[in-house]
Design an enzyme around this catalytic site. Structure first.
Site, PDB file in Angstrom:
ATOM      1  N   LEU A  45       4.158   0.522   6.730  1.00 12.98           N
ATOM      2  CA  LEU A  45       3.885   1.648   5.846  1.00 12.98           C
ATOM      3  C   LEU A  45       2.840   1.170   4.850  1.00 12.98           C
ATOM      4  O   LEU A  45       2.995   0.097   4.254  1.00 12.98           O
ATOM      5  CB  LEU A  45       5.179   2.058   5.126  1.00 12.98           C
ATOM      6  CG  LEU A  45       5.255   3.416   4.424  1.00 12.98           C
ATOM      7  CD1 LEU A  45       4.980   4.555   5.403  1.00 12.98           C
ATOM      8  CD2 LEU A  45       6.623   3.603   3.779  1.00 12.98           C
ATOM      9  N   ASP A  46       1.760   1.932   4.680  1.00 12.97           N
ATOM     10  CA  ASP A  46       0.696   1.514   3.766  1.00 12.97           C
ATOM     11  C   ASP A  46       1.232   1.237   2.369  1.00 12.97           C
ATOM     12  O   ASP A  46       2.211   1.861   1.937  1.00 12.97           O
ATOM     13  CB  ASP A  46      -0.374   2.609   3.658  1.00 12.97           C
ATOM     14  CG  ASP A  46      -1.175   2.768   4.937  1.00 12.97           C
ATOM     15  OD1 ASP A  46      -1.195   1.827   5.738  1.00 12.97           O
ATOM     16  OD2 ASP A  46      -1.769   3.845   5.119  1.00 12.97           O
ATOM     17  N   ALA A  47       0.560   0.344   1.662  1.00 14.19           N
ATOM     18  CA  ALA A  47       0.975   0.015   0.300  1.00 14.19           C
ATOM     19  C   ALA A  47       0.991   1.248  -0.598  1.00 14.19           C
ATOM     20  O   ALA A  47       1.842   1.372  -1.486  1.00 14.19           O
ATOM     21  CB  ALA A  47       0.041  -1.054  -0.294  1.00 14.19           C
ATOM     22  N   SER A  49       1.689   4.238   0.317  1.00 16.29           N
ATOM     23  CA  SER A  49       2.676   5.211   0.779  1.00 16.29           C
ATOM     24  C   SER A  49       4.067   4.747   0.363  1.00 16.29           C
ATOM     25  O   SER A  49       4.283   3.566   0.118  1.00 16.29           O
ATOM     26  CB  SER A  49       2.614   5.356   2.306  1.00 16.29           C
ATOM     27  OG  SER A  49       1.329   5.789   2.715  1.00 16.29           O
TER      28      SER A  49
END
Length: 204
Positions: A45-47, A49
């Site tokens: 999961l992107d930082a 997000s």
């Protein structure tokens, strides 16, 4: 018979989905929350997000979530996001997202998309730190969006492609596991019974 387990973690904004900091930015890592070095992330999961991150030390569980086996009827595990976008979506924009849009790395698979009011969200929202940028002259909306693949920053790129820039992105569910009422930074360990393992395509 061995028992498989996984951890459901409500990842805060700004935390990288990795344990080692190999970049020169201000983001923190999972090492601030977990000391078990055998854990691996099942679906990054992107930082920037937030929301559900699954971790496990069981390679079978990791593989079943990230690369669902063909034996499981070939069904890919859906990932559902709560997406706050800038603007009010039109039926045409929602239809585009549902049918799939053409990005630089190819056309996305059909997605499930539904517009929600804030009262209809499946959980109570927490205050993000830092808060989203707000423009008083431009309204915002919430979408619930389920995708069945994992292109880089896919949901953000899809919403931007149809003219709905993403303001906030929260992952609500992965492979049938939901965030539930976990507070930001909290986690819970789930032990998988034989039925759940079978649903994931894991042979026990």
């Amino acid at each position: 018979m061995s028992t498989s387990s996984l951890i459901l973690f409500n990842k805060p904004y700004g935390v990288q989905s990795q344990f080692r900091d190999d970049s020169n930015n201000d983001h923190t890592t999972l090492s601030q929350y977990f000391t078990d070095k055998s854990l691996r992330v099942a679906g990054r999961l992107d930082a920037t997000s937030e929301g559900l991150l699954i971790l496990t030390s069981d390679g079978r569980v990791n593989k079943a979530i990230t690369h669902p086996p063909k034996a499981n009827d070939g069904h890919k595990q859906g990932k559902t996001y709560l997406v706050q976008v800038e603007g009010i979506p039109t039926p045409q924009q929602l239809s585009q997202l549902e049918k799939g849009v053409v990005l630089k790395d190819g056309k996305t698979l059909p997605a499930k998309v539904k517009q929600l009011s804030e009262d209809e969200l499946p959980m109570s929202l927490w205050q993000r730190d830092p808060p989203i940028r707000e423009r008083k002259s431009v309204p915002d909306s919430w979408l619930m969006m389920t995708i069945y693949e994992g292109k880089n920053r896919q949901v953000r790129r899809m919403s931007a492609h149809v003219g709905l820039p993403c303001l906030r992105l929260i992952r609500w569910s992965v492979a049938g596991f939901e965030l539930g009422d976990l507070e930001v930074g909290e986690f819970v360990r789930i032990h998988l019974n034989s039925e759940r393992c079978q649903q994931l395509g894991i042979m026990m």
